[in-house]
Design an enzyme around this catalytic site. Structure first.
Site, short mmCIF file in Angstrom:
data_model
loop_
_atom_site.label_atom_id
_atom_site.label_comp_id
_atom_site.label_asym_id
_atom_site.label_seq_id
_atom_site.Cartn_x
_atom_site.Cartn_y
_atom_site.Cartn_z
N CYS A 71 0.84 -1.21 0.00
CA CYS A 71 0.00 0.00 0.00
C CYS A 71 0.87 1.26 0.00
CB CYS A 71 -0.90 -0.01 1.23
SG CYS A 71 -2.03 1.38 1.30
N CYS A 75 0.40 4.73 7.04
CA CYS A 75 -0.23 4.60 8.35
C CYS A 75 0.72 3.87 9.30
CB CYS A 75 -1.54 3.83 8.22
SG CYS A 75 -2.55 4.42 6.85
N CYS A 78 0.39 0.15 10.42
CA CYS A 78 -0.03 -0.88 9.46
C CYS A 78 1.13 -1.59 8.78
CB CYS A 78 -0.95 -0.26 8.42
SG CYS A 78 -1.66 -1.49 7.31
N CYS A 115 -16.55 -9.07 5.74
CA CYS A 115 -15.88 -7.78 5.55
C CYS A 115 -14.63 -7.99 4.70
CB CYS A 115 -15.46 -7.20 6.90
SG CYS A 115 -16.81 -7.04 8.06
N CYS A 146 -19.58 -5.99 3.72
CA CYS A 146 -18.81 -4.80 4.11
C CYS A 146 -17.53 -4.77 3.29
CB CYS A 146 -18.49 -4.84 5.60
SG CYS A 146 -17.52 -3.41 6.14
N CYS A 206 -19.21 2.13 8.66
CA CYS A 206 -18.50 1.47 9.75
C CYS A 206 -17.25 2.32 9.98
CB CYS A 206 -18.12 0.04 9.33
SG CYS A 206 -17.03 -0.78 10.50
N ARG A 278 -18.04 -2.49 17.93
CA ARG A 278 -17.28 -3.74 17.77
C ARG A 278 -15.99 -3.74 18.59
NH1 ARG A 278 -16.42 -4.24 12.34
NH2 ARG A 278 -18.50 -5.10 12.20
N1 SAM Z 1 -6.65 0.57 3.16
C1 SAM Z 1 -7.94 0.80 3.65
C2 SAM Z 1 -7.98 1.89 4.70
O1 SAM Z 1 -6.99 2.18 5.30
O2 SAM Z 1 -9.05 2.43 4.91
C3 SAM Z 1 -8.62 -0.43 4.19
C4 SAM Z 1 -7.83 -1.46 4.98
S1 SAM Z 1 -7.12 -0.88 6.53
C5 SAM Z 1 -6.10 -2.21 6.99
C6 SAM Z 1 -8.52 -0.90 7.62
C7 SAM Z 1 -8.32 -0.48 9.06
O3 SAM Z 1 -7.64 -1.51 9.76
C8 SAM Z 1 -7.49 0.75 9.33
O4 SAM Z 1 -8.20 1.92 9.18
C9 SAM Z 1 -7.10 0.55 10.79
O5 SAM Z 1 -8.01 1.18 11.64
C10 SAM Z 1 -7.17 -0.97 10.97
N2 SAM Z 1 -5.83 -1.51 11.24
C11 SAM Z 1 -4.82 -1.64 10.37
N3 SAM Z 1 -3.73 -2.15 10.95
C12 SAM Z 1 -4.04 -2.34 12.25
C13 SAM Z 1 -3.33 -2.83 13.39
N4 SAM Z 1 -2.06 -3.21 13.31
N5 SAM Z 1 -3.98 -2.90 14.57
C14 SAM Z 1 -5.27 -2.50 14.67
N6 SAM Z 1 -5.98 -2.04 13.64
C15 SAM Z 1 -5.39 -1.94 12.44
FE1 SF4 Z 2 -2.80 1.15 3.45
FE2 SF4 Z 2 -2.74 -0.01 5.82
FE3 SF4 Z 2 -3.09 2.58 5.65
FE4 SF4 Z 2 -5.07 0.93 4.83
S1 SF4 Z 2 -4.29 1.16 6.91
S2 SF4 Z 2 -4.30 2.76 3.80
S3 SF4 Z 2 -3.83 -0.76 4.05
S4 SF4 Z 2 -1.25 1.48 5.02
#
Ligand code: SAM
Ligand code: SF4
Ligand code: DTB
Length: 340
Positions: A71, A75, A78, A115, A146, A206, A278
């Site tokens: 990606c 973030c 992530c 989801c 979802c 959500c 949740r």
């Molecule tokens: N890329 C898209 C986005 O960021 O909206 C969708 C997938 S992203 C992985 C979805 C959500 O997963 C993120 O907004 C975050 O809140 C949650 N998430 C990701 N990594 C995480 C982690 N290590 N621990 C807890 N929640 C996590």
């Molecule tokens: Fe990409 Fe992870 Fe951020 Fe979603 S949460 S936008 S998958 S880096």
């Protein structure tokens, strides 16, 4: 001529939206809620919970990563960001049939919602046909659908709605003030813009966030304030405990005290009475007692299945034992009182 409101109660009534729920929380009010004596806070949350929900029903969702890793976003929590070296193998968008096989298994294991998540900043138009086919296929199985695909254009939002998507997940993740400490490749306003598009298109939102990223209790208040001041409230509110992943900037963050986590759930329940809250990522590292207190505080949804997107979740049999001990039963599909 409208008379000026004279008491706090009248002010609240004047500010309540047409749905009869509040959308005018101040940060100070939420901070005060979070700081209540624990027993008072949980008691209030239970009272609200019982007005709208069967207190022994818990909604079960199952997650699938339909496109993993690589990606372009940064973030800090992530492991799917291409910017961090976490050893995660990136993959292409899954085939529709494989996704539907996963949904069938999830249904057999008792999930009422499927989801599907993609590690994208935003979907590409060329991916939309496959996404639509996934939504339609899962819907035909009688499950709620979802998707979480990143930012959406107005056209993509309409396509998802027309395909019959029930929920779109797009988390605000934390407070507006703390956001830039966590993500720099997009803004808080970008997140709110996509959420507004999803609401305008008539889909359920959500949206929630993550605790344990080094933020303060005041940031928990700020995040809940943003969510509860959305109108309508997000119909589903995931509260995640950070899954720490080595190699990500937040992989060694200070852990949140479970009591503060439970308090945040209780405040979410009080502020968004008709939403499903949740208890999301992080259960793998949580005691059964902490989870039980989260349910008492008004959480009424979990992810079931051994994997979240890329990290671990408790085994299905272990969750079933916990449900049996606590006398919990699965919430049937389409039961959320605020769902559109
Ligand atoms: N890329 C898209 C986005 O960021 O909206 C969708 C997938 S992203 C992985 C979805 C959500 O997963 C993120 O907004 C975050 O809140 C949650 N998430 C990701 N990594 C995480 C982690 N290590 N621990 C807890 N929640 C996590
Ligand atoms: Fe990409 Fe992870 Fe951020 Fe979603 S949460 S936008 S998958 S880096
Ligand atoms: C949400 O709030 N949490 C889920 C879902 N919505 C998309 C994702 C949790 C991901 C946890 C880290 C992982 O497994 O990769």
């Amino acid at each position: 001529m409208q008379m000026p409101a004279t008491s706090e109660t009248e002010m609240r009534a004047a500010n309540a939206n047409e749905d009869g729920l509040r959308h005018d929380w101040t940060r100070e009010e939420v901070e005060a809620l979070l700081a209540l004596p624990f027993n008072d806070l949980i008691f209030r949350a239970q009272q609200v919970h019982r007005q709208w929900f069967d207190p022994n029903e818990v909604q079960k969702s199952t997650l699938l990563s339909i496109k993993t890793g690589g990606c372009p976003e940064d973030c800090g929590y992530c492991n799917q960001s291409a910017k961090f070296d976490t050893g995660l193998k990136a993959s292409k968008l899954m085939e529709v049939q494989k996704v539907l096989e996963g949904a069938r298994r999830a249904k057999e294991a008792g999930a009422s919602r499927y989801c599907m998540g993609a590690a994208w900043r935003n979907p590409k138009d060329r991916d939309m046909d496959a996404i639509v086919a996934m939504i339609q296929g899962v819907r035909e199985m009688g499950m709620e659908t979802c998707m979480t695909l990143g930012m959406l254009s107005p056209e993509q939002t309409i396509r998802l709605k027309e395909a019959g998507l029930d929920y779109y997940n797009h988390n605000v993740d934390t407070s507006e003030e703390y956001y830039s400490e966590v993500v720099t490749t997009r803004t808080y306003q970008d997140r709110l813009d996509t959420i507004a598009r999803v609401q305008e298109a008539g889909m359920n939102v959500c949206s929630g966030g993550i605790l344990g990223m080094g933020e303060s209790t005041s940031d928990h208040a700020g995040m809940l304030m943003t969510l509860a001041n959305l109108s309508p409230h997000p119909q589903s509110v995931p509260i995640n405990m950070l899954m720490q992943v080595e190699g990500t900037p937040l992989g060694k963050s200070k852990e949140v005290d479970p009591i503060d986590f439970i308090r945040t759930i209780a405040a979410a329940r009080i502020m968004m009475p008709k939403s499903v809250v949740r208890l999301s990522a992080g259960r793998e590292n949580m005691s059964e007692e902490t989870q039980a207190l989260c349910f008492l505080a008004g959480a009424n949804s979990i992810f079931v299945g051994e994997q979240l997107l890329t990290t671990k979740n408790p085994a299905v049999e272990k969750d079933q034992r916990m449900f049996d001990k606590l006398g919990l039963k699965p919430m049937p599909a389409h039961r959320c009182p605020s769902a559109v």
